[in-house]
Design a protein around this motif. Structure first.
Motif, PDB file in Angstrom:
ATOM      1  N   LYS A   1       0.796  -1.229   0.000  1.00  0.00           N
ATOM      2  CA  LYS A   1       0.000   0.000   0.000  1.00  0.00           C
ATOM      3  C   LYS A   1       0.833   1.286   0.000  1.00  0.00           C
ATOM      4  O   LYS A   1       0.550   2.253   0.714  1.00  0.00           O
ATOM      5  N   THR A   2       1.922   1.225  -0.743  1.00  0.00           N
ATOM      6  CA  THR A   2       2.735   2.424  -0.889  1.00  0.00           C
ATOM      7  C   THR A   2       2.793   2.777  -2.363  1.00  0.00           C
ATOM      8  O   THR A   2       3.003   1.900  -3.200  1.00  0.00           O
ATOM      9  N   VAL A   3       2.569   4.030  -2.670  1.00  0.00           N
ATOM     10  CA  VAL A   3       2.583   4.471  -4.062  1.00  0.00           C
ATOM     11  C   VAL A   3       3.644   5.558  -4.238  1.00  0.00           C
ATOM     12  O   VAL A   3       3.646   6.544  -3.495  1.00  0.00           O
ATOM     13  N   PHE A   4       4.548   5.336  -5.170  1.00  0.00           N
ATOM     14  CA  PHE A   4       5.542   6.353  -5.485  1.00  0.00           C
ATOM     15  C   PHE A   4       5.124   7.080  -6.761  1.00  0.00           C
ATOM     16  O   PHE A   4       4.816   6.437  -7.767  1.00  0.00           O
ATOM     17  N   ILE A   5       5.129   8.394  -6.712  1.00  0.00           N
ATOM     18  CA  ILE A   5       4.837   9.163  -7.925  1.00  0.00           C
ATOM     19  C   ILE A   5       6.071  10.005  -8.252  1.00  0.00           C
ATOM     20  O   ILE A   5       6.459  10.887  -7.484  1.00  0.00           O
ATOM     21  N   LEU A   6       6.704   9.702  -9.368  1.00  0.00           N
ATOM     22  CA  LEU A   6       7.916  10.412  -9.765  1.00  0.00           C
ATOM     23  C   LEU A   6       7.564  11.494 -10.777  1.00  0.00           C
ATOM     24  O   LEU A   6       6.968  11.197 -11.816  1.00  0.00           O
ATOM     25  N   LEU A   7       7.914  12.734 -10.467  1.00  0.00           N
ATOM     26  CA  LEU A   7       7.649  13.825 -11.397  1.00  0.00           C
ATOM     27  C   LEU A   7       8.952  14.185 -12.097  1.00  0.00           C
ATOM     28  O   LEU A   7       9.993  14.291 -11.452  1.00  0.00           O
ATOM     29  N   SER A   8       8.869  14.359 -13.404  1.00  0.00           N
ATOM     30  CA  SER A   8      10.114  14.636 -14.122  1.00  0.00           C
ATOM     31  C   SER A   8       9.863  15.433 -15.388  1.00  0.00           C
ATOM     32  O   SER A   8       8.884  15.211 -16.090  1.00  0.00           O
ATOM     33  N   GLU A   9      10.764  16.388 -15.654  1.00  0.00           N
ATOM     34  CA  GLU A   9      10.668  17.102 -16.927  1.00  0.00           C
ATOM     35  C   GLU A   9      11.286  16.261 -18.036  1.00  0.00           C
ATOM     36  O   GLU A   9      11.039  16.489 -19.208  1.00  0.00           O
ATOM     37  N   ASN A  10      12.125  15.335 -17.648  1.00  0.00           N
ATOM     38  CA  ASN A  10      12.823  14.539 -18.646  1.00  0.00           C
ATOM     39  C   ASN A  10      13.074  13.131 -18.104  1.00  0.00           C
ATOM     40  O   ASN A  10      14.120  12.841 -17.552  1.00  0.00           O
ATOM     41  N   TYR A  11      12.071  12.265 -18.272  1.00  0.00           N
ATOM     42  CA  TYR A  11      12.163  10.971 -17.598  1.00  0.00           C
ATOM     43  C   TYR A  11      13.187  10.042 -18.230  1.00  0.00           C
ATOM     44  O   TYR A  11      13.525   9.007 -17.657  1.00  0.00           O
ATOM     45  N   SER A  12      13.734  10.427 -19.397  1.00  0.00           N
ATOM     46  CA  SER A  12      14.773   9.584 -19.986  1.00  0.00           C
ATOM     47  C   SER A  12      16.058   9.629 -19.146  1.00  0.00           C
ATOM     48  O   SER A  12      16.972   8.843 -19.363  1.00  0.00           O
TER      49      SER A  12
END
Ligand SMILES: [Zn+2]
Length: 334
Positions: free
Chosen positions: A138-149
């Motif tokens: 029950k853990t959710v990671f949300i990664l925010l990125s301008e350039n996910y590459s």
């Protein structure tokens, strides 16, 4: 606050809504897109939806205690991690891992939002990857990125990736008109320069004075380059009154022609390198009329003018002379 607050991104909204409704939640998400496109807002609304106690097909409700606390960044289960200095360090990731292995403070999901996730150091990414491989329940990671590459492919492959799209002008205009009290003409101009990024349009509207100056600068350079050197020179007094304003105009001119150079050297892959991205149309036009040699000459002329202005040598005349020289460079063949 709910998914209705998000303009455009219909596919992403639908997909997240369904995930919540059907209780099909992944451990990792990547939200990718330029600054100002709404990634952070989307992450918080998704976090609200995950712990909302409202009806299943209407989450987030925006009214329950969990929704209200999340919208005020005041929910113990929702954490936001940001770079300290220029990077997200392994120490920060270790803290997250430690934290996420403990039971949530409240029942429901623990949500960890990592802003500028591509700024994780290599060590930090390696450590984070291990957590994603064996994620706590029950853990959710949300990664925010301008350039996910820039993220490890092994991280990306364990996440659901959502790429934010530019919003079309009509939708954006309606959205801003419905919520803010700006003049319609100003909204139109800001939307035009926003390149489909809502945050950018709002920023331009909030800073009206610099926006006007910015369009004036572009106008002057455009006139000089399209053979109307005299018109450009006539506009100088609007933009330049003293040393400080002269230097501001010169700095802008430098950034402008540097952008044209980027377009020339790396067509297609320039997204993060262009400073004046809101004016891509004009930049591209200037790129098509300037050869690399001409561009280099123009950059030299600006550098020279910087020196004159620095030593207070006839400031307005120096700028006028620069525009005249730019017009001349471009009218020379070859
Ligand atoms: Zn709720």
């Amino acid at each position: 606050m709910g998914f209705d607050e998000i303009i455009g991104q219909r596919i992403i909204v639908e997909s997240l809504r369904n995930a919540v409704k059907n209780n099909m939640i992944s451990n990792g998400y990547v939200f990718s897109g330029p600054k100002g496109c709404g990634k952070t807002l989307m992450a918080f609304i998704f976090a609200m939806a995950l712990n909302c106690s409202g009806e299943a097909d209407n989450r987030p409700c925006g009214n329950c205690s969990s929704c209200i606390r999340t919208s005020k960044s005041n929910h113990p289960n929702v954490k936001l991690v940001m770079p300290t200095g220029h990077s997200i360090k392994i120490k920060q990731i270790r803290e997250i891992i430690n934290d996420s292995s403990k039971k949530p403070f409240e029942s429901g999901y623990k949500i960890i939002i990592i802003d500028n996730a591509d700024k994780m150091t290599n060590d930090a990414q390696d450590a984070f990857l291990k957590t994603l491989e064996e994620p706590p329940e029950k853990t959710v990671f949300i990664l925010l990125s301008e350039n996910y590459s820039l993220l490890l492919p092994t991280i990306v492959s364990r996440c659901q990736v959502y790429r934010f799209k530019p919003v079309n002008s009509i939708d954006m205009k309606t959205f801003i008109e419905d919520r803010f009290d700006y003049m319609s003409m100003d909204i139109e101009a800001a939307v035009k320069h926003s390149r489909g990024i809502v945050g950018r349009a709002l920023e331009l509207l909030g800073d009206r004075e610099s926006f006007n100056t910015y369009t004036l600068y572009i106008d002057i350079l455009d006139k000089a380059l399209t053979g109307n050197g005299n018109d450009a020179i006539l506009m100088v007094s609007e933009a330049v009154s003293d040393k400080e304003t002269a230097e501001r105009f010169l700095e802008f001119s430098m950034s402008w022609f540097r952008d044209v150079m980027v377009l020339k050297e790396s067509p297609g892959s320039h997204d993060n390198l262009i400073i004046n991205a809101g004016s891509l149309e004009v930049l591209s036009r200037h790129n098509s009329v300037l050869t690399e040699d001409k561009l280099n000459s123009i950059i030299d002329i600006i550098k020279k003018t910087f020196r004159y202005v620095k030593y207070n040598v006839g400031i307005k005349n120096s700028i006028a002379g620069m525009l005249f020289s730019i017009a001349e460079v471009n009218s020379n063949n070859g």
